[in-house]
Design a protein around this motif. Sequence first.
Motif, mmCIF file in Angstrom:
data_model
loop_
_atom_site.group_PDB
_atom_site.id
_atom_site.type_symbol
_atom_site.label_atom_id
_atom_site.label_comp_id
_atom_site.label_asym_id
_atom_site.label_seq_id
_atom_site.Cartn_x
_atom_site.Cartn_y
_atom_site.Cartn_z
ATOM 1 N N GLU A 267 -11.115 -0.947 -23.916
ATOM 2 C CA GLU A 267 -11.635 0.071 -24.839
ATOM 3 C C GLU A 267 -10.469 0.796 -25.501
ATOM 4 O O GLU A 267 -9.389 0.893 -24.942
ATOM 5 N N PHE B 51 -31.478 9.322 -31.198
ATOM 6 C CA PHE B 51 -31.124 7.978 -30.740
ATOM 7 C C PHE B 51 -31.825 6.922 -31.586
ATOM 8 O O PHE B 51 -31.225 5.905 -31.950
ATOM 9 N N THR C 115 -23.325 8.387 -24.963
ATOM 10 C CA THR C 115 -21.996 7.926 -25.386
ATOM 11 C C THR C 115 -22.064 7.165 -26.698
ATOM 12 O O THR C 115 -21.249 7.376 -27.603
ATOM 13 N N GLN C 116 -23.033 6.258 -26.808
ATOM 14 C CA GLN C 116 -23.196 5.495 -28.052
ATOM 15 C C GLN C 116 -23.493 6.425 -29.217
ATOM 16 O O GLN C 116 -22.989 6.221 -30.333
ATOM 17 N N ALA C 117 -24.293 7.443 -28.980
ATOM 18 C CA ALA C 117 -24.627 8.398 -30.042
ATOM 19 C C ALA C 117 -23.393 9.164 -30.493
ATOM 20 O O ALA C 117 -23.172 9.374 -31.699
ATOM 21 N N VAL D 185 -20.187 8.228 -30.216
ATOM 22 C CA VAL D 185 -19.275 7.326 -30.911
ATOM 23 C C VAL D 185 -19.751 7.056 -32.332
ATOM 24 O O VAL D 185 -18.972 7.109 -33.303
ATOM 25 N N LYS D 186 -21.050 6.772 -32.482
ATOM 26 C CA LYS D 186 -21.592 6.459 -33.808
ATOM 27 C C LYS D 186 -21.547 7.686 -34.718
ATOM 28 O O LYS D 186 -21.224 7.572 -35.910
ATOM 29 N N VAL E 211 -29.206 3.792 -31.282
ATOM 30 C CA VAL E 211 -28.425 3.750 -30.047
ATOM 31 C C VAL E 211 -29.342 4.029 -28.859
ATOM 32 O O VAL E 211 -30.495 4.439 -29.030
ATOM 33 N N THR E 212 -28.806 3.815 -27.644
ATOM 34 C CA THR E 212 -29.631 3.991 -26.455
ATOM 35 C C THR E 212 -29.006 4.924 -25.419
ATOM 36 O O THR E 212 -29.571 5.112 -24.340
ATOM 37 N N SER E 213 -27.844 5.492 -25.717
ATOM 38 C CA SER E 213 -27.203 6.378 -24.746
ATOM 39 C C SER E 213 -26.468 7.502 -25.449
ATOM 40 O O SER E 213 -26.199 7.433 -26.653
ATOM 41 N N LYS F 48 -17.990 8.066 -35.897
ATOM 42 C CA LYS F 48 -17.622 7.004 -36.850
ATOM 43 C C LYS F 48 -18.255 7.242 -38.216
ATOM 44 O O LYS F 48 -17.656 6.955 -39.250
ATOM 45 N N SER G 276 -12.494 5.954 -27.631
ATOM 46 C CA SER G 276 -13.523 5.980 -26.587
ATOM 47 C C SER G 276 -13.013 6.703 -25.352
ATOM 48 O O SER G 276 -13.765 7.405 -24.671
#
Length: 224
Positions: free
Chosen positions: A69, A201, A210-212, A214-215, A206-208, A218, A73
């Motif tokens: 990673e 979400f 962390t993903q939210a 990061v997105k 996204v599903t988590s 970005k 991240s």
Amino acid sequence: MSTHQLISILLVDDDPIFRQGLRTLLEFYSNGKLKFNVVGEAACVDQALKLTKEQHQSLVLLDLELPHEDGISALIRFRERGYSGKILVLSAHHEDEWVFRAMQAGARGYVFKDRLANQLCEAISTVIDDRIYLDPDVATSFFRMFHFYAGRCLQAAQSLHLTEREQEVLHWLVQGASNEAIAQNLYVTVATVKAHLTSIFEKLGVTSRTQAIVKALKLGLVSA
């Protein structure tokens, strides 16, 4: 800064030769007023997170190219794990995008690796003194992307149909706040926060958490 201040440092870089070079440079810069003490070394994020719990370092020197990673991240994971110390990025990446994303994700400074010999001591002193370190070239990169994202942020939020309240929840999420803390900050119930997160979400795909985060970073939806 106080006289004879001892600064404990954790080195995070997957290149042992580079870490040894950093140690040598830090020893060279240690003097009567400023003493650097390397309390640990890590070659990946998981090792770094483990060491931050065991050590009481004042500062993490973090590379952005790590196994499995990237350092962006890593910065987010440090925040999610509740690490409250200061992180200074040392990177070979000169690109505007990397500088902006690192600072947005919580770095307190950014130094190009090819300028360490001249800038590392000043950068550490600045960050430890609770200030942000960006040399003029890095600052230019950061603000160039800042102005770009300022316009893109509104467009992205509108295109995803995020409500004003959802943007507020997303802001606190990126800050690392728990559902309870978000509820307190926005004067709503935890159940309401969970409902907003479910909607966020879905809209971000996204599903988590962390993903939210990061997105959102970005896309420039929020600032760290």
